[in-house]
Design an enzyme around this catalytic site. Structure first.
Site, PDB file in Angstrom:
ATOM      1  N   HIS A  85       0.727  -1.501  -0.041  1.00  0.00           N
ATOM      2  CA  HIS A  85       0.363  -0.182   0.017  1.00  0.00           C
ATOM      3  C   HIS A  85       0.762   1.390  -0.098  1.00  0.00           C
ATOM      4  O   HIS A  85       2.121   1.080   1.177  1.00  0.00           O
ATOM      5  CB  HIS A  85      -0.771   0.025   1.924  1.00  0.00           C
ATOM      6  CG  HIS A  85      -2.147   0.660   0.963  1.00  0.00           C
ATOM      7  ND1 HIS A  85      -1.988   2.086   1.754  1.00  0.00           N
ATOM      8  CD2 HIS A  85      -3.244   0.405   0.735  1.00  0.00           C
ATOM      9  CE1 HIS A  85      -3.173   2.480   1.027  1.00  0.00           C
ATOM     10  NE2 HIS A  85      -3.765   2.052   0.774  1.00  0.00           N
ATOM     11  N   ASP A 102      -8.272  -5.601   0.209  1.00  0.00           N
ATOM     12  CA  ASP A 102      -8.622  -5.910  -0.659  1.00  0.00           C
ATOM     13  C   ASP A 102      -7.906  -7.669  -0.772  1.00  0.00           C
ATOM     14  O   ASP A 102      -8.891  -8.260  -1.610  1.00  0.00           O
ATOM     15  CB  ASP A 102      -8.051  -5.825  -1.849  1.00  0.00           C
ATOM     16  CG  ASP A 102      -8.110  -4.267  -2.612  1.00  0.00           C
ATOM     17  OD1 ASP A 102      -9.854  -3.940  -2.323  1.00  0.00           O
ATOM     18  OD2 ASP A 102      -7.926  -3.602  -2.963  1.00  0.00           O
TER      19      ASP A 102
HETATM   20  N1  ACO Z   1       4.246  -7.107  -4.635  1.00  0.00           N
HETATM   21  C1  ACO Z   1       5.678  -7.208  -4.653  1.00  0.00           C
HETATM   22  N2  ACO Z   1       6.386  -6.115  -5.001  1.00  0.00           N
HETATM   23  C2  ACO Z   1       5.625  -5.438  -4.182  1.00  0.00           C
HETATM   24  C3  ACO Z   1       4.226  -5.239  -4.250  1.00  0.00           C
HETATM   25  C4  ACO Z   1       3.697  -6.323  -4.079  1.00  0.00           C
HETATM   26  N3  ACO Z   1       2.012  -5.916  -4.641  1.00  0.00           N
HETATM   27  N4  ACO Z   1       4.248  -4.082  -3.536  1.00  0.00           N
HETATM   28  C5  ACO Z   1       5.230  -2.799  -3.723  1.00  0.00           C
HETATM   29  N5  ACO Z   1       6.345  -3.977  -4.052  1.00  0.00           N
HETATM   30  C6  ACO Z   1       7.610  -3.633  -3.725  1.00  0.00           C
HETATM   31  C7  ACO Z   1       7.841  -3.223  -5.507  1.00  0.00           C
HETATM   32  O1  ACO Z   1       8.125  -4.189  -6.735  1.00  0.00           O
HETATM   33  C8  ACO Z   1       9.125  -2.436  -4.614  1.00  0.00           C
HETATM   34  O2  ACO Z   1      10.520  -3.427  -4.804  1.00  0.00           O
HETATM   35  P1  ACO Z   1      11.688  -2.431  -5.278  1.00  0.00           P
HETATM   36  O3  ACO Z   1      11.980  -1.351  -4.088  1.00  0.00           O
HETATM   37  O4  ACO Z   1      12.914  -3.368  -5.074  1.00  0.00           O
HETATM   38  O5  ACO Z   1      11.810  -1.781  -6.651  1.00  0.00           O
HETATM   39  C9  ACO Z   1       8.661  -1.779  -3.698  1.00  0.00           C
HETATM   40  O6  ACO Z   1       7.373  -2.745  -3.071  1.00  0.00           O
HETATM   41  C10 ACO Z   1       8.036  -0.270  -3.540  1.00  0.00           C
HETATM   42  O7  ACO Z   1       7.171  -0.881  -4.248  1.00  0.00           O
HETATM   43  P2  ACO Z   1       6.352   0.744  -5.331  1.00  0.00           P
HETATM   44  O8  ACO Z   1       5.637   0.330  -6.301  1.00  0.00           O
HETATM   45  O9  ACO Z   1       6.993   2.111  -5.082  1.00  0.00           O
HETATM   46  O10 ACO Z   1       4.919   1.317  -4.043  1.00  0.00           O
HETATM   47  P3  ACO Z   1       3.809   2.234  -4.121  1.00  0.00           P
HETATM   48  O11 ACO Z   1       3.592   2.827  -2.704  1.00  0.00           O
HETATM   49  O12 ACO Z   1       4.050   3.150  -5.383  1.00  0.00           O
HETATM   50  O13 ACO Z   1       2.743   1.165  -4.727  1.00  0.00           O
HETATM   51  C11 ACO Z   1       0.899  -0.609  -4.739  1.00  0.00           C
HETATM   52  C12 ACO Z   1       1.446   1.125  -3.790  1.00  0.00           C
HETATM   53  C13 ACO Z   1       0.483   0.023  -5.911  1.00  0.00           C
HETATM   54  C14 ACO Z   1      -0.693  -0.414  -3.502  1.00  0.00           C
HETATM   55  C15 ACO Z   1       2.055  -1.412  -4.719  1.00  0.00           C
HETATM   56  O14 ACO Z   1       2.032  -1.609  -3.328  1.00  0.00           O
HETATM   57  C16 ACO Z   1       0.675  -2.346  -5.635  1.00  0.00           C
HETATM   58  O15 ACO Z   1       0.711  -2.517  -6.586  1.00  0.00           O
HETATM   59  N6  ACO Z   1       0.498  -3.519  -5.024  1.00  0.00           N
HETATM   60  C17 ACO Z   1      -0.499  -4.317  -5.111  1.00  0.00           C
HETATM   61  C18 ACO Z   1      -1.969  -3.986  -6.114  1.00  0.00           C
HETATM   62  C19 ACO Z   1      -2.671  -3.859  -4.550  1.00  0.00           C
HETATM   63  O16 ACO Z   1      -3.012  -4.421  -4.412  1.00  0.00           O
HETATM   64  N7  ACO Z   1      -3.651  -3.027  -4.290  1.00  0.00           N
HETATM   65  C20 ACO Z   1      -4.631  -2.565  -3.846  1.00  0.00           C
HETATM   66  C21 ACO Z   1      -3.857  -0.727  -3.331  1.00  0.00           C
HETATM   67  S1  ACO Z   1      -5.456  -0.940  -1.418  1.00  0.00           S
HETATM   68  C22 ACO Z   1      -6.387  -0.263  -2.199  1.00  0.00           C
HETATM   69  O17 ACO Z   1      -6.429   0.166  -3.681  1.00  0.00           O
HETATM   70  C23 ACO Z   1      -7.791  -0.014  -2.121  1.00  0.00           C
END
Ligand code: ACO
Length: 438
Positions: free
Chosen positions: A314, A372
């Site tokens: 998140h 979710d």
């Molecule tokens: N699975 C694996 N790796 C992940 C995930 C994930 N779900 N989420 C983040 N990471 C990793 C990234 O690859 C990154 O790794 P790195 O530092 O080695 O490059 C690090 O964690 C940081 O990730 P960001 O993309 O910078 O985090 P951001 O805050 O931008 O993303 C998000 C948040 C979009 C929710 C992301 O965690 C994601 O895509 N999750 C899966 C989708 C999801 O469940 N969304 C629901 C959100 S809640 C809602 O809307 C109600």
């Protein structure tokens, strides 16, 4: 001016290296949470902008509605913890709280419920909009279209500067969204639309319109009604997320609330936001069995694979999403009520969660289950097709969107939203005639 001065009238001074110029910016404090540097005069004083793609470090507005402490896993609506609201309140009561700032007394609660209930029917001509869609249209596409079209039907509540109009629009949106959503579903399966019944509660009415057919009586289970109400509460608002910011940005131009909420629905649709619970189920189906989890986790960790563990991570929560805990409990209640034992999806989800919570990759990045992760499993058990998951989220979040929109319109400091950019395209150059281009 937004916010109030931080304790001790703290300031931030920025010096432009080599230019012998600096500016002192006030620090603003909220009730809780970090202080915020007020950069409004930065461009005037130093001729520079700030760069913050994704707005991770930028407060775009002042709000009194929702507070999140992502490190501690805290979510408050108007100061009340989400756990207490989910346990003791109802969705419509939370809607009143978000819109008006306080929990209603008995009279206010009754009037609000009646106000919403009186608006559950759609203008009959809106029915014909559905026939314009293909039967296999994604229901979120139908939602964007029909909600956007509301502004063509409810002209008498479009004056955004009239508090009574704003109130009626809020009632209409909160009341009609379940009807629009249930009809999008009925249309997709070719069943007759079921009209709302105002002798049923909000969540009960929604389940009734989704599941009833005109040929039979339909009794809605109280446990499923309560679970639905709780799911709606958990999704009602979440501060300045992508869809809420979209609603505020659209609303900052003076666009009418129906158009703004349609914009919010479009923004919610993406898999990184509201589409995530649909994506969780697709992911669980792809993994198929507990024995395939290690392979899947390796793919998630592989930088070149672009595979993410959906339902994890998140932008704000770097701890357990408090909504996920309540969702997990609700999931067990629903499966119990429906007599679903040893659900393979639940087994998969539990194992994935167990592994991810211990795996160094997820631990180091503070990736915890979000709301979710479990909601998809509950909704599937309740008979919702996956394409309706995000729709349900939109029904709930409409309450947050309209509350945030109302707050913005009533904020004297509100201006049209207009971010800046770093331009990295070509500098000025002269037009080249077609014959001279290589
Ligand atoms: N699975 C694996 N790796 C992940 C995930 C994930 N779900 N989420 C983040 N990471 C990793 C990234 O690859 C990154 O790794 P790195 O530092 O080695 O490059 C690090 O964690 C940081 O990730 P960001 O993309 O910078 O985090 P951001 O805050 O931008 O993303 C998000 C948040 C979009 C929710 C992301 O965690 C994601 O895509 N999750 C899966 C989708 C999801 O469940 N969304 C629901 C959100 S809640 C809602 O809307 C109600």
């Amino acid at each position: 001016m937004s916010g109030s001065a931080a304790p001790g009238n703290q300031t931030v001074t920025i010096t432009l290296d080599g230019a012998d110029r600096s500016t002192t910016l006030p620090l603003l404090a909220g009730t809780v949470g970090p202080s915020v540097a007020d950069i409004r005069k930065l461009y005037n004083d130093l001729g520079i902008f700030t760069f913050d793609p994704g707005y991770g470090g930028t407060a775009a507005c002042e709000s009194k509605i929702t507070y999140i402490d992502g490190d501690e896993g805290i979510l408050l609506h108007r100061g009340y913890p989400i756990e207490q609201l989910a346990e003791n309140s109802t969705f419509l009561e939370v809607a009143y709280l978000l819109l008006n700032g306080e929990l209603p007394n008995a009279g206010e609660r009754h009037d609000f419920e009646q106000g919403v209930i009186r608006h559950t029917m759609l203008h009959e001509q809106l029915r014909s909009f559905y026939n314009g869609f293909r039967r296999d249209a994604h229901p979120m596409a139908v939602m964007c279209g029909v909600v956007g079209a509301m502004s063509a039907f409810y002209h008498d509540s479009l004056d955004i500067n009239d508090p009574h109009h704003r109130k009626i629009s809020a009632f209409r949106l909160i009341a009609k969204l379940p009807t629009i959503a249930a009809w999008a579903y009925k249309y997709s399966i070719g069943q007759p639309f079921i009209y709302p019944r105002n002798d049923r509660g909000y969540a009960e009415n929604f389940l009734y319109m989704m599941n009833a057919v005109p040929t039979e009586d339909y009794k809605v289970s109280p446990i499923l009604t309560r679970a639905m109400d709780r799911i709606l509460i958990l999704h009602a608002d979440h501060e300045q997320n992508a869809s809420t910011s979209t609603v505020r940005l659209a609303g900052s131009t003076g666009a009418n609330p129906f158009a703004c909420i349609a914009a919010g629905i479009a923004s919610l649709w993406g898999p990184a936001h509201g589409g995530a619970n649909e994506a969780v189920l697709k992911m669980l189906a792809e993994i198929g069995s507990v024995k395939n989890i290690p392979d899947f986790i390796s793919k998630v960790k592989d930088k070149n694979s672009n595979v993410r563990l959906m339902g994890f991570g998140h932008r704000v929560y770097k701890n357990y999403d408090p909504r996920a805990k309540i969702m997990q409990r609700t999931c067990h209640e629903v499966l119990g009520e429906l007599g679903i034992k040893d659900d393979p999806l639940l087994e998969l989800a539990a194992e994935l969660e167990r592994i991810a919570l211990h795996d160094e990759y997820f631990v180091a990045r503070k990736l915890y289950p979000n709301v979710d992760f479990y909601s998809g499993i509950i909704l599937k058990a309740m008979g919702f097709p996956t394409s309706m998951f995000t729709v349900l989220f939109a029904v709930a979040r409409t309450v947050g969107w309209i509350s945030q929109w109302k707050e913005m319109i009533e904020d004297p400091a509100q201006r049209i939203g207009r971010p800046r950019q770093i331009y990295t395209g070509p500098a000025r150059r002269e037009f080249v005639e077609l014959a001279d281009r290589t």
